[in-house]
Scaffold this motif. Structure first.
Motif, mmCIF file in Angstrom:
data_model
loop_
_atom_site.group_PDB
_atom_site.id
_atom_site.type_symbol
_atom_site.label_atom_id
_atom_site.label_comp_id
_atom_site.label_asym_id
_atom_site.label_seq_id
_atom_site.Cartn_x
_atom_site.Cartn_y
_atom_site.Cartn_z
ATOM 1 N N LEU A 104 0.826 -1.204 0.000
ATOM 2 C CA LEU A 104 0.000 0.000 0.000
ATOM 3 C C LEU A 104 0.865 1.261 0.000
ATOM 4 C CD1 LEU A 104 -2.811 -1.026 2.502
ATOM 5 C CD2 LEU A 104 -3.070 -0.600 0.056
ATOM 6 N N GLU A 105 2.012 1.179 0.635
ATOM 7 C CA GLU A 105 2.982 2.277 0.649
ATOM 8 C C GLU A 105 4.376 1.685 0.515
ATOM 9 O OE1 GLU A 105 2.629 4.893 3.989
ATOM 10 O OE2 GLU A 105 0.451 4.759 4.020
ATOM 11 N N ASN A 106 5.216 2.339 -0.262
ATOM 12 C CA ASN A 106 6.586 1.866 -0.405
ATOM 13 C C ASN A 106 7.332 1.921 0.923
ATOM 14 O OD1 ASN A 106 6.530 1.199 -3.140
ATOM 15 N ND2 ASN A 106 6.985 3.297 -3.760
ATOM 16 N N TYR A 107 8.193 0.936 1.125
ATOM 17 C CA TYR A 107 9.074 0.845 2.291
ATOM 18 C C TYR A 107 8.327 0.577 3.601
ATOM 19 C CZ TYR A 107 11.703 3.328 -1.277
ATOM 20 O OH TYR A 107 12.257 3.710 -2.477
ATOM 21 N N SER A 108 7.087 0.108 3.502
ATOM 22 C CA SER A 108 6.336 -0.272 4.700
ATOM 23 C C SER A 108 6.051 -1.767 4.667
ATOM 24 C CB SER A 108 5.020 0.497 4.787
ATOM 25 O OG SER A 108 4.157 0.110 3.735
ATOM 26 N N SER A 109 5.986 -2.380 5.844
ATOM 27 C CA SER A 109 5.678 -3.801 5.958
ATOM 28 C C SER A 109 4.634 -4.014 7.041
ATOM 29 C CB SER A 109 6.937 -4.608 6.306
ATOM 30 O OG SER A 109 7.859 -4.611 5.237
ATOM 31 N N ALA A 110 3.969 -5.161 6.972
ATOM 32 C CA ALA A 110 2.950 -5.472 7.978
ATOM 33 C C ALA A 110 2.755 -6.974 8.063
ATOM 34 C CB ALA A 110 1.626 -4.791 7.630
ATOM 35 N N VAL A 111 2.355 -7.417 9.228
ATOM 36 C CA VAL A 111 1.867 -8.783 9.420
ATOM 37 C C VAL A 111 0.480 -8.666 10.043
ATOM 38 C CG1 VAL A 111 4.100 -9.921 9.597
ATOM 39 C CG2 VAL A 111 3.065 -8.941 11.647
ATOM 40 N N ALA A 112 -0.422 -9.558 9.652
ATOM 41 C CA ALA A 112 -1.810 -9.460 10.103
ATOM 42 C C ALA A 112 -2.371 -10.820 10.452
ATOM 43 C CB ALA A 112 -2.670 -8.806 9.027
ATOM 44 N N ALA A 113 -3.335 -10.818 11.362
ATOM 45 C CA ALA A 113 -4.005 -12.048 11.788
ATOM 46 C C ALA A 113 -5.510 -11.793 11.855
ATOM 47 C CB ALA A 113 -3.479 -12.504 13.149
ATOM 48 N N PRO A 114 -6.313 -12.844 11.688
ATOM 49 C CA PRO A 114 -7.769 -12.689 11.698
ATOM 50 C C PRO A 114 -8.348 -12.702 13.107
ATOM 51 C CG PRO A 114 -7.211 -14.956 11.227
ATOM 52 C CD PRO A 114 -5.908 -14.226 11.357
ATOM 53 N N ILE A 115 -9.480 -12.039 13.256
ATOM 54 C CA ILE A 115 -10.250 -12.048 14.495
ATOM 55 C C ILE A 115 -11.602 -12.688 14.188
ATOM 56 C CG2 ILE A 115 -11.399 -10.630 16.239
ATOM 57 C CD1 ILE A 115 -9.124 -8.567 15.793
ATOM 58 N N PHE A 116 -11.986 -13.695 14.982
ATOM 59 C CA PHE A 116 -13.212 -14.460 14.744
ATOM 60 C C PHE A 116 -14.300 -14.099 15.756
ATOM 61 C CE2 PHE A 116 -9.567 -16.975 13.376
ATOM 62 C CZ PHE A 116 -9.946 -17.441 12.124
ATOM 63 N N ASP A 117 -15.554 -14.331 15.354
ATOM 64 C CA ASP A 117 -16.666 -14.152 16.285
ATOM 65 C C ASP A 117 -17.152 -15.510 16.789
ATOM 66 O OD1 ASP A 117 -18.149 -15.300 14.255
ATOM 67 O OD2 ASP A 117 -19.381 -13.529 13.853
ATOM 68 N N MET B 110 -19.399 -17.378 15.834
ATOM 69 C CA MET B 110 -19.780 -18.311 14.781
ATOM 70 C C MET B 110 -18.568 -18.826 14.014
ATOM 71 S SD MET B 110 -23.112 -18.603 14.856
ATOM 72 C CE MET B 110 -23.562 -19.169 13.215
ATOM 73 N N GLY B 111 -17.379 -18.365 14.391
ATOM 74 C CA GLY B 111 -16.182 -18.749 13.660
ATOM 75 C C GLY B 111 -15.981 -17.947 12.393
ATOM 76 N N LYS B 112 -16.692 -16.845 12.271
ATOM 77 C CA LYS B 112 -16.585 -15.969 11.103
ATOM 78 C C LYS B 112 -15.572 -14.866 11.391
ATOM 79 C CE LYS B 112 -19.352 -12.670 8.424
ATOM 80 N NZ LYS B 112 -20.686 -12.037 8.289
ATOM 81 N N VAL B 113 -14.737 -14.554 10.410
ATOM 82 C CA VAL B 113 -13.771 -13.476 10.580
ATOM 83 C C VAL B 113 -14.489 -12.136 10.499
ATOM 84 C CG1 VAL B 113 -11.801 -12.287 9.566
ATOM 85 C CG2 VAL B 113 -11.764 -14.751 9.805
ATOM 86 N N ILE B 114 -14.378 -11.357 11.561
ATOM 87 C CA ILE B 114 -15.080 -10.075 11.624
ATOM 88 C C ILE B 114 -14.125 -8.894 11.599
ATOM 89 C CG2 ILE B 114 -17.137 -10.932 12.786
ATOM 90 C CD1 ILE B 114 -15.849 -10.021 15.446
ATOM 91 N N ALA B 115 -12.829 -9.150 11.729
ATOM 92 C CA ALA B 115 -11.858 -8.053 11.751
ATOM 93 C C ALA B 115 -10.468 -8.611 11.516
ATOM 94 C CB ALA B 115 -11.917 -7.311 13.088
ATOM 95 N N GLY B 116 -9.539 -7.710 11.328
ATOM 96 C CA GLY B 116 -8.136 -8.075 11.222
ATOM 97 C C GLY B 116 -7.302 -7.164 12.092
ATOM 98 N N ILE B 117 -6.221 -7.691 12.626
ATOM 99 C CA ILE B 117 -5.319 -6.900 13.452
ATOM 100 C C ILE B 117 -3.916 -7.040 12.865
ATOM 101 C CG2 ILE B 117 -5.010 -8.816 15.078
ATOM 102 C CD1 ILE B 117 -4.591 -6.720 17.291
ATOM 103 N N SER B 118 -3.170 -5.951 12.847
ATOM 104 C CA SER B 118 -1.855 -6.004 12.210
ATOM 105 C C SER B 118 -0.820 -5.215 12.990
ATOM 106 C CB SER B 118 -1.924 -5.463 10.776
ATOM 107 O OG SER B 118 -2.231 -4.077 10.777
ATOM 108 N N LEU B 119 0.421 -5.631 12.809
ATOM 109 C CA LEU B 119 1.586 -4.870 13.239
ATOM 110 C C LEU B 119 2.199 -4.280 11.983
ATOM 111 C CD1 LEU B 119 3.121 -7.429 15.756
ATOM 112 C CD2 LEU B 119 2.266 -5.151 16.352
ATOM 113 N N VAL B 120 2.496 -3.000 12.007
ATOM 114 C CA VAL B 120 2.985 -2.336 10.800
ATOM 115 C C VAL B 120 4.148 -1.413 11.140
ATOM 116 C CG1 VAL B 120 1.263 -0.492 11.033
ATOM 117 C CG2 VAL B 120 2.331 -0.901 8.825
ATOM 118 N N GLY B 121 5.097 -1.337 10.221
ATOM 119 C CA GLY B 121 6.248 -0.471 10.431
ATOM 120 C C GLY B 121 7.081 -0.362 9.172
ATOM 121 N N PRO B 122 8.198 0.350 9.250
ATOM 122 C CA PRO B 122 9.094 0.467 8.096
ATOM 123 C C PRO B 122 9.633 -0.902 7.685
ATOM 124 C CG PRO B 122 9.623 2.097 9.771
ATOM 125 C CD PRO B 122 8.656 1.152 10.394
#
Length: 250
Positions: free
Chosen positions: A190-203, A205-217
């Motif tokens: 999405l932006e040059n020189y940026s990185s991120a890792v993300a994981a799903p958040i479930f409700d 019902m076992g449905k993914v309702i959100a995502g959470i990420s760590l982001v930095g250079p």
């Protein structure tokens, strides 16, 4: 639908990408007659949806800040996630973002900024396509198979940065890998020189309702051992939030 409401919304949407708009810019971008554009802009101004700069240009009014605050406060997941996000930031040192899906986009609803001098800035309310960036893509990863494939087939993929995945078969492969590992990772998507890792958040019902990420250079996401430690801690936080939302771990 009411045409006046639709045109008023069209004017408001101009401010998603630009902080200010002159009356002439509003006329050119909406194809409204100048008198109609003026009446609508002035009505939005009187109602508090727009305000004016010293030069007379229009910009979003403080009413949106109040409404946005109410929406954020009423999102249960934001209340649940914020203390966990704060703890995650303290332990990792990186910024933490929380996103949800809105139609075919991801929208950032909460963030905790890093205290590092070099950082990647993300604004609450920012929107991103589901195919680009670790956090938006984790939402796409866990869509039902049919819905996910339909989205990929109709998506008009745009290149946002050097690392944006524009090939749909490559995207499918990455989604399959992310689903198996239950996390996603991105570099300069999405932006040059940026990185991120993300994981799903479930409700519940076992449905993914959100995502959470760590982001930095990107430079801070090069060491494999370090990234692996971030992923482990991130997935723990995602699981903790999920359990608060009723997920039973199935």
């Amino acid at each position: 639908m009411n045409k006046t409401v639709l045109k008023s919304m069209e004017i408001i949407q101009l401010f998603f990408d630009e902080e200010q708009q002159t009356l002439q810019e509003i006329v050119e971008k909406t194809n409204l007659p100048k008198t109609s554009a003026y009446r609508m802009a002035e009505s939005l101004y009187e109602l508090g949806f727009l305000q004016k700069s010293d030069e007379g240009a229009y910009k979003l009014g403080l009413l949106f800040l109040q409404l946005g605050h109410l929406v954020s406060e009423r999102l249960e997941i934001r209340k649940v996630a914020l203390p966990i996000m704060n703890e995650l930031k303290k332990e990792t040192g990186e910024a933490v973002n929380l996103i949800i899906r809105e139609k075919e986009e991801a929208i950032y609803i909460e963030k905790v900024d890093t205290t590092e001098h070099v950082r990647v800035y993300t604004q609450i309310g920012r929107r991103a396509p589901l195919y680009a960036g670790a956090c938006p893509r984790i939402l796409l990863t866990f869509l039902p198979d049919k819905e996910r494939e339909e989205f990929i087939n109709r998506a008009m993929i745009k290149k946002y940065a050097d690392g944006t995945i524009v090939d749909k078969d490559t995207l499918r492969q990455m989604l399959a890998e992310s689903r198996e590992k239950e996390y996603s990772i991105s570099h300069s998507e999405l932006e040059n020189y940026s990185s991120a890792v993300a994981a799903p958040i479930f409700d519940h019902m076992g449905k993914v309702i959100a995502g959470i990420s760590l982001v930095g250079p990107e430079v801070r996401f090069q060491d494999e051992a370090h990234v692996e430690s971030l992923i482990i801690r991130l997935k723990q936080s995602a699981e903790e939030i999920s359990k608060h939302m009723g997920w039973k771990g199935e």
